[in-house]
Design a protein around this motif. Sequence first.
Motif, short mmCIF file in Angstrom:
data_model
loop_
_atom_site.label_atom_id
_atom_site.label_comp_id
_atom_site.label_asym_id
_atom_site.label_seq_id
_atom_site.Cartn_x
_atom_site.Cartn_y
_atom_site.Cartn_z
N LYS A 421 -119.00 -37.71 49.05
CA LYS A 421 -119.48 -38.99 49.56
C LYS A 421 -119.30 -40.10 48.52
O LYS A 421 -118.92 -41.23 48.86
N GLU A 422 -119.57 -39.79 47.25
CA GLU A 422 -119.45 -40.80 46.20
C GLU A 422 -118.01 -41.28 46.05
O GLU A 422 -117.75 -42.47 45.87
N LYS A 423 -117.07 -40.34 46.12
CA LYS A 423 -115.66 -40.73 46.01
C LYS A 423 -115.22 -41.56 47.22
O LYS A 423 -114.47 -42.53 47.08
N ALA A 424 -115.69 -41.18 48.40
CA ALA A 424 -115.35 -41.94 49.60
C ALA A 424 -115.93 -43.36 49.51
O ALA A 424 -115.27 -44.35 49.86
N LYS A 425 -117.17 -43.46 49.02
CA LYS A 425 -117.82 -44.76 48.85
C LYS A 425 -117.03 -45.65 47.89
O LYS A 425 -116.85 -46.85 48.12
N GLU A 426 -116.58 -45.04 46.81
CA GLU A 426 -115.85 -45.80 45.80
C GLU A 426 -114.56 -46.39 46.37
O GLU A 426 -114.23 -47.55 46.11
N ILE A 427 -113.84 -45.59 47.16
CA ILE A 427 -112.59 -46.08 47.76
C ILE A 427 -112.89 -47.22 48.73
O ILE A 427 -112.23 -48.27 48.72
N LEU A 428 -113.90 -47.05 49.58
CA LEU A 428 -114.25 -48.09 50.56
C LEU A 428 -114.72 -49.37 49.86
O LEU A 428 -114.35 -50.48 50.25
N ARG A 429 -115.54 -49.20 48.83
CA ARG A 429 -116.09 -50.36 48.12
C ARG A 429 -114.98 -51.16 47.42
O ARG A 429 -114.99 -52.40 47.43
N ASP A 430 -114.02 -50.45 46.83
CA ASP A 430 -112.97 -51.13 46.07
C ASP A 430 -112.04 -51.97 46.95
O ASP A 430 -111.42 -52.93 46.47
N HIS A 431 -111.94 -51.62 48.22
CA HIS A 431 -110.93 -52.29 49.07
C HIS A 431 -111.51 -52.93 50.33
O HIS A 431 -110.75 -53.31 51.22
N ILE A 432 -112.82 -53.08 50.39
CA ILE A 432 -113.42 -53.63 51.60
C ILE A 432 -112.94 -55.04 51.90
O ILE A 432 -112.75 -55.42 53.06
N ASP A 433 -112.70 -55.82 50.86
CA ASP A 433 -112.23 -57.21 51.08
C ASP A 433 -110.86 -57.23 51.73
O ASP A 433 -110.59 -58.06 52.62
N GLU A 434 -109.95 -56.32 51.29
CA GLU A 434 -108.62 -56.26 51.90
C GLU A 434 -108.68 -55.77 53.34
O GLU A 434 -107.94 -56.24 54.22
N TRP A 435 -109.59 -54.81 53.61
CA TRP A 435 -109.66 -54.23 54.95
C TRP A 435 -110.29 -55.17 55.97
O TRP A 435 -110.19 -54.95 57.18
N LYS A 436 -110.93 -56.24 55.49
CA LYS A 436 -111.48 -57.24 56.41
C LYS A 436 -110.37 -57.93 57.21
O LYS A 436 -110.62 -58.49 58.28
N LYS A 437 -109.14 -57.86 56.68
CA LYS A 437 -108.01 -58.53 57.33
C LYS A 437 -107.49 -57.75 58.54
O LYS A 437 -106.68 -58.26 59.31
N PHE A 438 -107.94 -56.51 58.70
CA PHE A 438 -107.40 -55.66 59.77
C PHE A 438 -108.39 -55.59 60.92
O PHE A 438 -109.53 -55.12 60.75
N PRO A 439 -107.98 -56.05 62.11
CA PRO A 439 -108.89 -56.04 63.27
C PRO A 439 -109.37 -54.64 63.66
O PRO A 439 -110.44 -54.51 64.25
N CYS A 440 -108.57 -53.62 63.32
CA CYS A 440 -108.93 -52.26 63.72
C CYS A 440 -110.02 -51.65 62.84
O CYS A 440 -110.55 -50.58 63.15
N ILE A 441 -110.36 -52.33 61.76
CA ILE A 441 -111.36 -51.80 60.83
C ILE A 441 -112.74 -52.39 61.14
O ILE A 441 -112.90 -53.60 61.24
N ASP A 442 -113.71 -51.52 61.29
CA ASP A 442 -115.09 -51.95 61.55
C ASP A 442 -115.78 -52.23 60.21
O ASP A 442 -116.40 -51.35 59.61
N VAL A 443 -115.63 -53.45 59.74
CA VAL A 443 -116.17 -53.84 58.43
C VAL A 443 -117.69 -53.76 58.42
O VAL A 443 -118.30 -53.40 57.40
#
Length: 467
Positions: A421-443
């Motif tokens: 879970k910690e590793k998954a959190k780290e990946i999501l946290r590091d790139h959440i700003d970039e993923w905001k650009k994708f409509p398919c991602i539930d930010v």
Amino acid sequence: MDHEEEEIEIPNYFICPISLEIMKDPVTTVSGITYDRQSIVQWLEKVPSCPVTKQPLPLDSDLTPNHMLRRLIQHWCVENATRGVVRIPTPRAPPGKPNIIEEIKNLKKFGQEALGKEDTLKKLEVLAMEGERNRRLMCEGGVHKSLILFIVKYAREEEEEEGQHRIKGKLDESLRLLHLIGVPLNEARTILIENERILESLTMVLNQKDFMNKAYTIVLLRNLTENTSSHIVERLSAEIFKGIIGFLKDVVSRSNRVNPSVCATVQPSNSRVRNKAPSKLDHSVVIKQAVTAALMILLETSSWSRNRTILVDLGAVSKLIELEISSTGEKRTTELVLGILSRLCCCANGRAEFLGHRGGIAIVTQRLLRVSAAADDRAISILSSVSKYSPGSEVVEEMASVSTVKKLCAVLSIDCSLSLKEKAKEILRDHIDEWKKFPCIDVALISKLLSSSPKDLLTEYYSRVGV
């Protein structure tokens, strides 16, 4: 059979205690009990003790033909022939132990000259096919050592005189027979240390064209190096790695042509004497064993940076991805492939090769949460490495398009290890700003998952599944 025939009374001592049928070839064990030969041999292959007395009986224990009882049974059968009883033929003497001992004596007496004779290897192979008892006798007699020296000799001769069918035939037979009888684990390290030319000769075989010889050689190489000095494993030559990777490439090609899952049921070698043989040598089983052996060698050797560099330069990353894509996600194969990839992604070139393959992130994402806890840990490690140290826009975009982000959210939403879970959190946290650009991602969901404690997420998960 009519009513009269059904009432034939069979003497109890004609009946095998195991099969409960009239004995065709009665033999007496050292425990003093008589059984039908076929029944007791099959029993001892599974349980090394007398079925009646429970006395220990090794598989190679003497079975003395009970000629007197056999003649009584035959005479009784003749007397009852008119009532439908079929006479039992006189059994032929089994070709096992006496023949093996004779062949081993010849081998010790004449050495390589005996193996070089036209039919010696064929005779030994037939005897080895008959059962575990014969193969054990061969190992005890040192046949495996003679075969290794023989392979060293013929591998070099074939390299020097390419195209000679006789030499290739001898090499084929030697490798096949050695695969049948195996190398005892307690001798493997000594054999490798005592003959430094073994690895050189096996390297030659690995880089020749014969696919099955490569398979036999890789299993043998794994058996020899499994418990040997780490210095030897660390310094395996680039040519050995080249041969192993070439074999995996051939496996993928064959699986795509013939069977989309040639490695889907990989079977490990026998733990006591490797390569316990089936009733006949099934090539598909050998290939599966070789795939496992190849992956285990690569996983062990990739601990060293020198070997990681060699493997990446030889194209191991793309071959491993293609091997996993061609399989059906069989547990052991997937764990090994992901383990090797996670180590190769520790270096920049390895990550570049991984990202250069269009199926890399997709297949790792697909295997996450579908195979095992070990596979999950290795898959998340790969995704963490490429997203942290190669965080280009292409990587972020691909993770969004192949549902990596959704899978990472799933990791946070289910009951799994805290480290995962910690590793998954780290990946999501590091790139959440970039993923905001994708409509398919539930930010909004990502933000909720990142802000919630593991305990709260687990409570929510349990309430969702009704626990």
